[in-house]
Design a protein around this motif. Sequence first.
Motif, PDB file in Angstrom:
ATOM      1  N   PRO A  72      22.079 -28.424  24.458  1.00  0.00           N
ATOM      2  CA  PRO A  72      21.025 -27.741  23.707  1.00  0.00           C
ATOM      3  C   PRO A  72      20.055 -28.717  23.054  1.00  0.00           C
ATOM      4  O   PRO A  72      20.452 -29.574  22.276  1.00  0.00           O
ATOM      5  CB  PRO A  72      21.812 -26.982  22.640  1.00  0.00           C
ATOM      6  CG  PRO A  72      23.022 -27.846  22.381  1.00  0.00           C
ATOM      7  CD  PRO A  72      23.334 -28.520  23.693  1.00  0.00           C
ATOM      8  N   LEU A  73      18.794 -28.602  23.390  1.00  0.00           N
ATOM      9  CA  LEU A  73      17.735 -29.405  22.768  1.00  0.00           C
ATOM     10  C   LEU A  73      16.405 -28.696  22.988  1.00  0.00           C
ATOM     11  O   LEU A  73      15.908 -28.617  24.119  1.00  0.00           O
ATOM     12  CB  LEU A  73      17.671 -30.815  23.371  1.00  0.00           C
ATOM     13  CG  LEU A  73      16.569 -31.705  22.795  1.00  0.00           C
ATOM     14  CD1 LEU A  73      16.864 -32.060  21.341  1.00  0.00           C
ATOM     15  CD2 LEU A  73      16.393 -32.975  23.627  1.00  0.00           C
ATOM     16  N   ARG A  74      15.850 -28.188  21.910  1.00  0.00           N
ATOM     17  CA  ARG A  74      14.552 -27.516  21.980  1.00  0.00           C
ATOM     18  C   ARG A  74      13.598 -28.251  21.059  1.00  0.00           C
ATOM     19  O   ARG A  74      13.968 -28.705  19.971  1.00  0.00           O
ATOM     20  CB  ARG A  74      14.687 -26.048  21.611  1.00  0.00           C
ATOM     21  CG  ARG A  74      15.700 -25.332  22.491  1.00  0.00           C
ATOM     22  CD  ARG A  74      15.573 -23.837  22.424  1.00  0.00           C
ATOM     23  NE  ARG A  74      16.096 -23.275  21.199  1.00  0.00           N
ATOM     24  CZ  ARG A  74      16.001 -21.985  20.883  1.00  0.00           C
ATOM     25  NH1 ARG A  74      15.379 -21.149  21.701  1.00  0.00           N
ATOM     26  NH2 ARG A  74      16.509 -21.525  19.756  1.00  0.00           N
ATOM     27  N   SER A 127      11.976 -29.190   7.701  1.00  0.00           N
ATOM     28  CA  SER A 127      12.662 -27.912   7.854  1.00  0.00           C
ATOM     29  C   SER A 127      14.011 -27.914   7.149  1.00  0.00           C
ATOM     30  O   SER A 127      14.762 -28.897   7.209  1.00  0.00           O
ATOM     31  CB  SER A 127      12.887 -27.605   9.342  1.00  0.00           C
ATOM     32  OG  SER A 127      13.591 -26.402   9.498  1.00  0.00           O
ATOM     33  N   LEU A 128      14.331 -26.798   6.504  1.00  0.00           N
ATOM     34  CA  LEU A 128      15.657 -26.558   5.942  1.00  0.00           C
ATOM     35  C   LEU A 128      16.533 -25.742   6.887  1.00  0.00           C
ATOM     36  O   LEU A 128      17.686 -25.451   6.562  1.00  0.00           O
ATOM     37  CB  LEU A 128      15.539 -25.833   4.598  1.00  0.00           C
ATOM     38  CG  LEU A 128      15.075 -26.665   3.406  1.00  0.00           C
ATOM     39  CD1 LEU A 128      14.801 -25.763   2.207  1.00  0.00           C
ATOM     40  CD2 LEU A 128      16.107 -27.727   3.046  1.00  0.00           C
ATOM     41  N   ASP A 129      16.002 -25.372   8.043  1.00  0.00           N
ATOM     42  CA  ASP A 129      16.740 -24.525   8.977  1.00  0.00           C
ATOM     43  C   ASP A 129      17.878 -25.308   9.632  1.00  0.00           C
ATOM     44  O   ASP A 129      17.689 -26.444  10.081  1.00  0.00           O
ATOM     45  CB  ASP A 129      15.806 -23.971  10.045  1.00  0.00           C
ATOM     46  CG  ASP A 129      14.737 -23.070   9.452  1.00  0.00           C
ATOM     47  OD1 ASP A 129      15.099 -22.185   8.652  1.00  0.00           O
ATOM     48  OD2 ASP A 129      13.553 -23.266   9.764  1.00  0.00           O
ATOM     49  N   GLU A 130      19.034 -24.693   9.706  1.00  0.00           N
ATOM     50  CA  GLU A 130      20.231 -25.363  10.211  1.00  0.00           C
ATOM     51  C   GLU A 130      19.999 -25.943  11.604  1.00  0.00           C
ATOM     52  O   GLU A 130      19.432 -25.294  12.482  1.00  0.00           O
ATOM     53  CB  GLU A 130      21.388 -24.376  10.259  1.00  0.00           C
ATOM     54  CG  GLU A 130      22.702 -24.987  10.691  1.00  0.00           C
ATOM     55  CD  GLU A 130      23.838 -23.981  10.683  1.00  0.00           C
ATOM     56  OE1 GLU A 130      24.957 -24.358  11.067  1.00  0.00           O
ATOM     57  OE2 GLU A 130      23.593 -22.813  10.286  1.00  0.00           O
ATOM     58  N   GLY A 131      20.424 -27.192  11.791  1.00  0.00           N
ATOM     59  CA  GLY A 131      20.316 -27.837  13.086  1.00  0.00           C
ATOM     60  C   GLY A 131      18.946 -28.381  13.421  1.00  0.00           C
ATOM     61  O   GLY A 131      18.718 -28.829  14.548  1.00  0.00           O
ATOM     62  N   SER A 132      18.025 -28.390  12.452  1.00  0.00           N
ATOM     63  CA  SER A 132      16.654 -28.849  12.709  1.00  0.00           C
ATOM     64  C   SER A 132      16.464 -30.292  12.273  1.00  0.00           C
ATOM     65  O   SER A 132      17.143 -30.778  11.367  1.00  0.00           O
ATOM     66  CB  SER A 132      15.653 -27.958  11.966  1.00  0.00           C
ATOM     67  OG  SER A 132      15.715 -26.633  12.433  1.00  0.00           O
ATOM     68  N   MET A 133      15.517 -30.955  12.906  1.00  0.00           N
ATOM     69  CA  MET A 133      15.103 -32.296  12.521  1.00  0.00           C
ATOM     70  C   MET A 133      13.592 -32.403  12.681  1.00  0.00           C
ATOM     71  O   MET A 133      13.046 -32.004  13.721  1.00  0.00           O
ATOM     72  CB  MET A 133      15.776 -33.370  13.375  1.00  0.00           C
ATOM     73  CG  MET A 133      15.367 -34.800  12.998  1.00  0.00           C
ATOM     74  SD  MET A 133      16.051 -36.069  14.095  1.00  0.00           S
ATOM     75  CE  MET A 133      14.950 -35.924  15.520  1.00  0.00           C
ATOM     76  N   LEU A 134      12.916 -32.934  11.671  1.00  0.00           N
ATOM     77  CA  LEU A 134      11.500 -33.251  11.761  1.00  0.00           C
ATOM     78  C   LEU A 134      11.373 -34.757  11.897  1.00  0.00           C
ATOM     79  O   LEU A 134      12.056 -35.515  11.192  1.00  0.00           O
ATOM     80  CB  LEU A 134      10.749 -32.776  10.514  1.00  0.00           C
ATOM     81  CG  LEU A 134       9.243 -33.018  10.508  1.00  0.00           C
ATOM     82  CD1 LEU A 134       8.550 -32.186  11.571  1.00  0.00           C
ATOM     83  CD2 LEU A 134       8.643 -32.736   9.134  1.00  0.00           C
ATOM     84  N   ALA A 135      10.495 -35.207  12.787  1.00  0.00           N
ATOM     85  CA  ALA A 135      10.350 -36.635  13.042  1.00  0.00           C
ATOM     86  C   ALA A 135       8.896 -36.987  13.295  1.00  0.00           C
ATOM     87  O   ALA A 135       8.104 -36.156  13.750  1.00  0.00           O
ATOM     88  CB  ALA A 135      11.196 -37.060  14.244  1.00  0.00           C
ATOM     89  N   PHE A 236      12.698 -30.608  16.124  1.00  0.00           N
ATOM     90  CA  PHE A 236      13.796 -30.472  17.073  1.00  0.00           C
ATOM     91  C   PHE A 236      14.831 -29.465  16.565  1.00  0.00           C
ATOM     92  O   PHE A 236      15.072 -29.375  15.362  1.00  0.00           O
ATOM     93  CB  PHE A 236      14.531 -31.809  17.245  1.00  0.00           C
ATOM     94  CG  PHE A 236      13.808 -32.822  18.066  1.00  0.00           C
ATOM     95  CD1 PHE A 236      14.162 -33.037  19.386  1.00  0.00           C
ATOM     96  CD2 PHE A 236      12.787 -33.570  17.517  1.00  0.00           C
ATOM     97  CE1 PHE A 236      13.493 -33.988  20.139  1.00  0.00           C
ATOM     98  CE2 PHE A 236      12.118 -34.512  18.266  1.00  0.00           C
ATOM     99  CZ  PHE A 236      12.471 -34.721  19.583  1.00  0.00           C
ATOM    100  N   GLU A 237      15.448 -28.771  17.501  1.00  0.00           N
ATOM    101  CA  GLU A 237      16.693 -28.044  17.255  1.00  0.00           C
ATOM    102  C   GLU A 237      17.733 -28.669  18.180  1.00  0.00           C
ATOM    103  O   GLU A 237      17.569 -28.646  19.407  1.00  0.00           O
ATOM    104  CB  GLU A 237      16.538 -26.562  17.557  1.00  0.00           C
ATOM    105  CG  GLU A 237      17.819 -25.770  17.309  1.00  0.00           C
ATOM    106  CD  GLU A 237      17.755 -24.367  17.897  1.00  0.00           C
ATOM    107  OE1 GLU A 237      17.864 -23.411  17.121  1.00  0.00           O
ATOM    108  OE2 GLU A 237      17.571 -24.251  19.132  1.00  0.00           O
ATOM    109  N   THR A 238      18.784 -29.223  17.596  1.00  0.00           N
ATOM    110  CA  THR A 238      19.694 -30.065  18.365  1.00  0.00           C
ATOM    111  C   THR A 238      21.098 -29.498  18.500  1.00  0.00           C
ATOM    112  O   THR A 238      21.897 -30.064  19.248  1.00  0.00           O
ATOM    113  CB  THR A 238      19.799 -31.452  17.718  1.00  0.00           C
ATOM    114  OG1 THR A 238      20.272 -31.318  16.371  1.00  0.00           O
ATOM    115  CG2 THR A 238      18.443 -32.159  17.711  1.00  0.00           C
ATOM    116  N   ASP A 239      21.423 -28.402  17.800  1.00  0.00           N
ATOM    117  CA  ASP A 239      22.813 -27.930  17.826  1.00  0.00           C
ATOM    118  C   ASP A 239      22.974 -26.577  18.496  1.00  0.00           C
ATOM    119  O   ASP A 239      23.965 -25.903  18.297  1.00  0.00           O
ATOM    120  CB  ASP A 239      23.386 -27.892  16.408  1.00  0.00           C
ATOM    121  CG  ASP A 239      22.690 -26.857  15.523  1.00  0.00           C
ATOM    122  OD1 ASP A 239      21.622 -26.347  15.933  1.00  0.00           O
ATOM    123  OD2 ASP A 239      23.209 -26.563  14.434  1.00  0.00           O
ATOM    124  N   GLY A 240      22.012 -26.187  19.277  1.00  0.00           N
ATOM    125  CA  GLY A 240      22.117 -24.919  19.992  1.00  0.00           C
ATOM    126  C   GLY A 240      21.547 -23.752  19.221  1.00  0.00           C
ATOM    127  O   GLY A 240      21.275 -23.841  18.024  1.00  0.00           O
TER     128      GLY A 240
END
Length: 265
Positions: A72-74, A127-135, A236-240
């Motif tokens: 999972p990577l969106r 983002s505070l959304d679970e599994g998110s990363m801003l870069a 990014f969303e990295t954990d599905g």
Amino acid sequence: MNLEVLPEPPGRAPDLSDDFAGPALRDDVWIDHYLPHWSTPERSRARYDLDADGVRLRIDEDQPDWRPEDAPLRVSNLQTGNFSGLAGGERGTHRHRPDGLTVRTPAGTRLLWTPSAGRIDVTVSASLDEGSMLAAWLVGTEHLDPRDSGEICVFEIDAAAIGDGASTARIGIKAHHDDRLRTEMIEVVVPVTASEPHTWTVIWGPDGTVIGCEGLVAGRFEQAPGYPLVLMLDLFETDGRSADGSTYPKSARVHRVLGWDLTPA
């Protein structure tokens, strides 16, 4: 975090200034796909909105993974340039994976703002959304030489690392395929609630790289890539996919980007 104050910006107007206030994304500055040559358009295309507060990058519930192999990577990403070779080849901007990336959608060479030295100030809300990363990254175009692949990681902020009044981020240099550089990444704690608007700064050139947050130096590095670099702003969303669809869209904001091209003559 170092309490050293960042240098003042150059005493002239920035070469790049965008608060995303227009009715549409500026196509003279931004490509709204994440490394499109390694994927296909429906997978690489960013999801975003523009409003008076900047650009809101989104991960939507129905958004496909960037590549099936990476799931999972969106990703929703904006970048200031891109390069790729022919379909089936291995030439292209940001060969960041070791598992044999090949060109699926040839994109040619499109360099919109790619300084070899400069300063960038980017104001964001992570983002505070679970599994998110801003870069935010600066990566070598590679259009002149495959070795020109180094990266300045201005920041990577995981949602789980955001606290009230203090947040943790990763910053530094990634060599990738450039044997003239060495990977040098560090974690820093910055005195901000990173989900609220705050400004990161990167200054790079022949004397090295300085990365800062809210006017203070967060890290100094004696090295810097010395070739054209693409600015990439990514959510990014990295954990599905979240089991509860009510969590979508996941989002982060880029409020403003200022950039000065200081490429040596």
